[in-house]
Scaffold this motif. Structure first.
Motif, short mmCIF file in Angstrom:
data_model
loop_
_atom_site.label_atom_id
_atom_site.label_comp_id
_atom_site.label_asym_id
_atom_site.label_seq_id
_atom_site.Cartn_x
_atom_site.Cartn_y
_atom_site.Cartn_z
N GLN A 13 0.84 -1.20 0.00
CA GLN A 13 0.00 0.00 0.00
C GLN A 13 0.88 1.26 0.00
N PRO A 88 2.25 5.22 -5.54
CA PRO A 88 1.75 4.50 -6.73
C PRO A 88 2.66 4.66 -7.94
N THR A 115 4.33 -3.33 -7.04
CA THR A 115 3.06 -2.66 -7.27
C THR A 115 2.64 -1.94 -5.99
N SER A 117 -0.31 0.15 -4.30
CA SER A 117 -1.73 0.48 -4.43
C SER A 117 -2.04 1.78 -3.71
#
Length: 118
Positions: A13, A88, A115, A117
């Motif tokens: 995150q 991000p 990745t 998020s």
């Protein structure tokens, strides 16, 4: 045979951290400058950090300065990229690279997906 094997990517995150590792084998790791690159979809591969063999100095792209930290452990023939405060826009495939300038040689890891998020 020279080989770089990456690990540590994944999904995190915004604001989280990851540490990428790149284990080297098949060549004299100490002789090589190291660097980390990344490539986001639709963009060119960019260098985000490196360590010089001449004086051990580090360089960072402006986009990661103050958040990422590169290091190497010659005894373990492994290099690392500590990534903090992820955003991000850090989402990309990350590649480790080693480069020797005298008697030139250049090796790449297989890439690991990061990745972030929102």
């Amino acid at each position: 045979e020279a080989q770089l094997v990456e690990s540590g990517g994944g999904l995190v995150q915004t604001g989280g951290s990851l540490r990428l590792s790149c284990a080297a084998s098949g060549f004299t790791f100490d002789d090589y400058a190291i660097g980390w690159f990344r490539q986001a979809p639709g963009k060119e591969r960019e260098r985000i950090s490196c360590i010089s063999t001449s004086d051990g100095s580090t360089e960072y792209a402006d986009s990661v300065k103050g958040r990422f930290s590169i290091s190497r452990d010659n005894a373990k023939t492994t290099m690392y990229l500590q990534m903090n405060s992820l955003k991000p826009e850090d989402t990309a495939v990350y590649y480790c690279n080693v480069r020797r300038f005298k008697d030139p040689a250049d090796y790449w890891g297989q890439g690991t997906q990061v990745t972030v998020s929102s």
